[in-house]
Design an enzyme around this catalytic site. Structure first.
Site, PDB file in Angstrom:
ATOM      1  N   THR A  13      -0.838   6.461   3.802  1.00 10.15           N
ATOM      2  CA  THR A  13      -2.221   6.658   3.415  1.00 10.15           C
ATOM      3  C   THR A  13      -3.083   7.065   4.597  1.00 10.15           C
ATOM      4  O   THR A  13      -2.904   6.557   5.695  1.00 10.15           O
ATOM      5  CB  THR A  13      -2.750   5.351   2.782  1.00 10.15           C
ATOM      6  OG1 THR A  13      -1.959   5.079   1.643  1.00 10.15           O
ATOM      7  CG2 THR A  13      -4.199   5.452   2.374  1.00 10.15           C
ATOM      8  N   ASP A  44      -4.879   2.326  -6.142  1.00  7.14           N
ATOM      9  CA  ASP A  44      -6.281   1.990  -5.904  1.00  7.14           C
ATOM     10  C   ASP A  44      -7.056   3.107  -5.209  1.00  7.14           C
ATOM     11  O   ASP A  44      -8.288   3.167  -5.307  1.00  7.14           O
ATOM     12  CB  ASP A  44      -6.363   0.728  -5.042  1.00  7.14           C
ATOM     13  CG  ASP A  44      -5.668   0.923  -3.694  1.00  7.14           C
ATOM     14  OD1 ASP A  44      -4.538   1.477  -3.673  1.00  7.14           O
ATOM     15  OD2 ASP A  44      -6.252   0.548  -2.667  1.00  7.14           O
ATOM     16  N   THR A  64      -5.976   0.603   2.516  1.00  5.39           N
ATOM     17  CA  THR A  64      -4.552   0.914   2.369  1.00  5.39           C
ATOM     18  C   THR A  64      -3.806  -0.381   2.093  1.00  5.39           C
ATOM     19  O   THR A  64      -4.243  -1.452   2.516  1.00  5.39           O
ATOM     20  CB  THR A  64      -3.995   1.607   3.626  1.00  5.39           C
ATOM     21  OG1 THR A  64      -2.622   1.933   3.399  1.00  5.39           O
ATOM     22  CG2 THR A  64      -4.094   0.728   4.869  1.00  5.39           C
ATOM     23  N   GLY A  65      -2.705  -0.286   1.384  1.00 10.44           N
ATOM     24  CA  GLY A  65      -1.931  -1.494   1.107  1.00 10.44           C
ATOM     25  C   GLY A  65      -1.423  -1.510  -0.322  1.00 10.44           C
ATOM     26  O   GLY A  65      -1.426  -0.486  -1.007  1.00 10.44           O
ATOM     27  N   GLY A  67      -1.762  -1.523  -3.664  1.00 10.87           N
ATOM     28  CA  GLY A  67      -2.959  -1.154  -4.396  1.00 10.87           C
ATOM     29  C   GLY A  67      -3.320  -2.055  -5.562  1.00 10.87           C
ATOM     30  O   GLY A  67      -4.504  -2.209  -5.887  1.00 10.87           O
TER      31      GLY A  67
END
Ligand code: ASP
Length: 146
Positions: A13, A44, A64-65, A67
């Site tokens: 991302t 997300d 980021t992560g 989602g």
């Protein structure tokens, strides 16, 4: 690193947040999504308020992560609300939201800047590649610890 989530996420991302001279804040987030995601999954990142949000009264944030957790918490908007209604600064607001995401089992982080151009970030992974530049000529590139 032994952090599997970090391994999975480190190429995914790209997020960006900026403010102009008139105080207009923008945030953008681009992602390939999660590794091995279900076909058709929308994470997300394109959902305003979840992985991405900007509000001239508070801040701009890009996330980021994992989602699903950022969607469940409406993470970026939640941090903005904590600033607007609880008088937290951006770093404090991000810290609260990332702690909540962590408590639910999610991993990731967020970058942002507030309406006065102050930069902040938070993450609960081993690292999050990040950088900033401001009009005073300061710039920074950081990878691991906060
Ligand atoms: N947040 C993105 C998603 O869940 C993935 C990422 O940030 O790496 O689609």
């Amino acid at each position: 690193t032994e952090d599997k989530d970090f391994e999975d996420h480190k190429y995914g991302t790209v997020g960006c947040v900026a403010i102009d001279l008139d105080g207009n804040i923008v945030a953008g987030t681009s992602t390939g999504g999660m590794t091995n995601k279900k076909y058709g999954r929308i994470g997300d990142s394109p959902i305003i308020g979840a992985g991405n949000y900007a509000n001239n009264e508070t801040c701009g944030i890009s996330c980021t992560g994992t989602g699903e957790y950022f969607m469940r918490t409406l993470a970026a908007h939640e941090a903005s609300n904590l600033m607007q209604y609880q008088d937290l600064n951006l770093a404090q607001a991000m810290n609260k939201v990332i702690a909540k995401i962590g408590s639910l089992g999610g991993t990731g982080g967020m970058i942002g800047l507030d309406k006065d151009g102050r930069v902040a970030w938070d993450f609960n992974t081993a690292g999050m590649f990040r950088a900033y530049k401001n009009s005073e000529g300061e710039n920074s590139v950081e990878l691991y610890e906060k």
